[in-house]
Design a protein around this motif. Sequence first.
Motif, mmCIF file in Angstrom:
data_model
loop_
_atom_site.group_PDB
_atom_site.id
_atom_site.type_symbol
_atom_site.label_atom_id
_atom_site.label_comp_id
_atom_site.label_asym_id
_atom_site.label_seq_id
_atom_site.Cartn_x
_atom_site.Cartn_y
_atom_site.Cartn_z
ATOM 1 N N SER A 90 2.777 -1.274 -3.198
ATOM 2 C CA SER A 90 3.997 -0.725 -2.608
ATOM 3 C C SER A 90 5.255 -1.287 -3.266
ATOM 4 O O SER A 90 5.472 -2.491 -3.305
ATOM 5 N N PHE B 64 -4.038 2.481 6.762
ATOM 6 C CA PHE B 64 -3.162 1.325 6.586
ATOM 7 C C PHE B 64 -2.724 1.264 5.142
ATOM 8 O O PHE B 64 -3.555 1.205 4.252
ATOM 9 N N PRO B 65 -1.421 1.278 4.899
ATOM 10 C CA PRO B 65 -0.956 1.359 3.521
ATOM 11 C C PRO B 65 -1.322 0.115 2.720
ATOM 12 O O PRO B 65 -1.467 -0.976 3.262
ATOM 13 N N SER B 66 -1.466 0.330 1.429
ATOM 14 C CA SER B 66 -1.686 -0.773 0.508
ATOM 15 C C SER B 66 -0.392 -1.565 0.415
ATOM 16 O O SER B 66 0.704 -0.999 0.373
ATOM 17 N N LYS C 265 -5.127 -4.147 -0.239
ATOM 18 C CA LYS C 265 -5.329 -2.759 -0.673
ATOM 19 C C LYS C 265 -5.243 -1.755 0.468
ATOM 20 O O LYS C 265 -5.162 -0.553 0.233
ATOM 21 N N GLY C 266 -5.286 -2.212 1.723
ATOM 22 C CA GLY C 266 -5.193 -1.294 2.846
ATOM 23 C C GLY C 266 -6.421 -0.415 2.988
ATOM 24 O O GLY C 266 -7.461 -0.675 2.392
ATOM 25 N N CYS D 161 -2.695 -10.191 9.397
ATOM 26 C CA CYS D 161 -2.453 -8.945 8.678
ATOM 27 C C CYS D 161 -3.695 -8.382 8.003
ATOM 28 O O CYS D 161 -3.831 -7.173 7.848
ATOM 29 N N MET E 126 2.485 0.389 12.747
ATOM 30 C CA MET E 126 2.496 -1.006 12.303
ATOM 31 C C MET E 126 3.034 -1.826 13.481
ATOM 32 O O MET E 126 4.118 -1.543 13.981
ATOM 33 N N CYS F 286 -5.986 -5.243 8.983
ATOM 34 C CA CYS F 286 -5.595 -3.866 8.658
ATOM 35 C C CYS F 286 -5.340 -3.688 7.162
ATOM 36 O O CYS F 286 -5.765 -2.709 6.561
ATOM 37 N N HIS F 287 -4.608 -4.624 6.561
ATOM 38 C CA HIS F 287 -4.183 -4.394 5.174
ATOM 39 C C HIS F 287 -5.174 -4.931 4.148
ATOM 40 O O HIS F 287 -4.997 -4.704 2.951
#
Length: 417
Positions: A337, A331-333, A325-326, A316, A370, A319-320
């Motif tokens: 979240s 790529f979302p944090s 923190k993404g 993971c 994703m 990307c993250h």
Amino acid sequence: MRRSYRPPTLGLATILSIVTACSAYAGSADQQEFTLIEQGRYLSILSDCGGCHTAPGGRPFAGGRPIETPFGSIVAPNITPDLETGIGAWTDDQFDAALRRGIGWNGAHLYPAMPYNAYTRMSRDDALAIRAYLSSLDPVRQSRNPNTLPFPFNVRKLMAVWNKLYFAAREYEPDQKRSPEWNRGKFIVDGPAHCGACHTPKTMLGGDRTDQYLQGANLQGWSAPDITNSTRTGLGSWTAEDVALYLKTGHNRLSAATGPMAEAVEQSTSRMTDADTMAIATYLKSLPGKAEESRGSASVEGNMMAAGGAIYRDQCSACHGLEGKGVEHLFPSLSGSAMVRSDDPTTVIRMLLRGARSASTDAEPTAAGMPSYGWQLDDRQIADVLNYVRNSWGARSPAIEARDVTRVRAETASRAD
Ligand code: HEC
Ligand code: HEC
Ligand code: HEC
């Protein structure tokens, strides 16, 4: 003396202005009608009428889309102005009663899958504006499908009981102690945009648990997270600008909208004015949410964290990021979240199993995806890696068990979306 000379009162300019005034007067009825239709068009965007009343690939508002409820699915009917199969022959009173009180044209109760318990916050004028807009559309001939609710929920009379328990016809009344922006936000959230339909937990009969207003709910195969300002499970770490940007584009530095929320963004919130998305943000940020302590279910043990951390670094972090923190816009944090930390982990589990592609909006047309891990990782490993992201970087959330993953796997296996 010459300079004080004035042309005769009926000069060309005057005549022209009279002519313009007359034609404006003659046009004003049309003008009013136009404004009414525009108003109705915008209200129907706020309300997302098209989202439910349009079948996938079908003509707008011509119905035919099955709406899932805990009791079975109900097909949304044709609401174009077709005289026989649509609502063209309805009176304004009948339309208003359906929209704001859940009474069908023949007096039978509508099922609350049609969110009349939210639309009741709108005024009769709002309802008539929506009607004017719908009447301006091309009629589409398309008859309704039979509904598929199992007994006893196929008995419409029972809805009278439901209404007694959960429904009160009530137009929105502004809170004078709050700003106009806050009031606008609350009106949109509780009324046309019916955010609580997905974000407020439901009783066994599908009524709102009002004591847990907007604190997150389980839908069919998805969980809609807490959208109050709670720091642990809600939008506490989001600024109002983050919320508005998410509604406008489907993304922000903290999260990306998928599934039913991606639809709500594409059809409704991304088409709202900036003032309205900001008003919603202002209102949501004012909601305290539930008491902050965790619901103290099984805590995550050290060995789970170690196993999960190893999977995270492997699969993971590219990307993250190692710190969760993404990468902005890509790529979302995970550390910020609320969906990740939600007490109900259905959505995160599902995202890991199935992957996700978030909303695509005019502002951000291509969205990153994703990957799905449903084949690559087993239920124990998915629980471990999720426990790791839910309990790292300062967060603490109840443990996910392998059997939770097994349940979501089974729930989502038979579904296409
Ligand atoms: C969440 C999905 C959903 C949304 C959003 C929604 N509807 Fe509906 N609507 C339904 C369903 C489902 C029914 C059928 C209910 C039933 O059969 O009892 C329905 C029924 C109706 C009916 C009754 C039609 C008939 O033939 O009996 C009208 C009118 C209507 N909706 C108008 C609207 C308008 C206008 C909007 C937007 C302001 C809207 N709906 C938004 C799901 C939705
Ligand atoms: C049809 C159901 C549905 C409706 C209607 C809906 N939501 Fe959602 N919402 C969801 C689901 C499911 C998610 C979780 C999916 C995701 O995060 O990708 C979500 C996620 C969100 C999030 C992100 C939270 C986070 O922590 O990532 C926000 C903010 C949000 N919704 C606000 C709203 C607002 C405001 C409204 C009303 C204007 C609304 N939603 C209407 C289902 C819905
Ligand atoms: C190839 C890049 C990539 C990899 C690898 C990846 N993700 Fe993602 N992830 C994304 C993207 C892009 C999104 C946003 C998807 C969307 O919502 O459309 C996302 C979203 C998420 C979300 C939802 C966040 C939110 O608030 O909406 C979670 C949770 C998540 N990933 C966890 C993981 C975990 C755990 C792993 C490793 C097992 C992983 N991801 C591996 C790209 C990736």
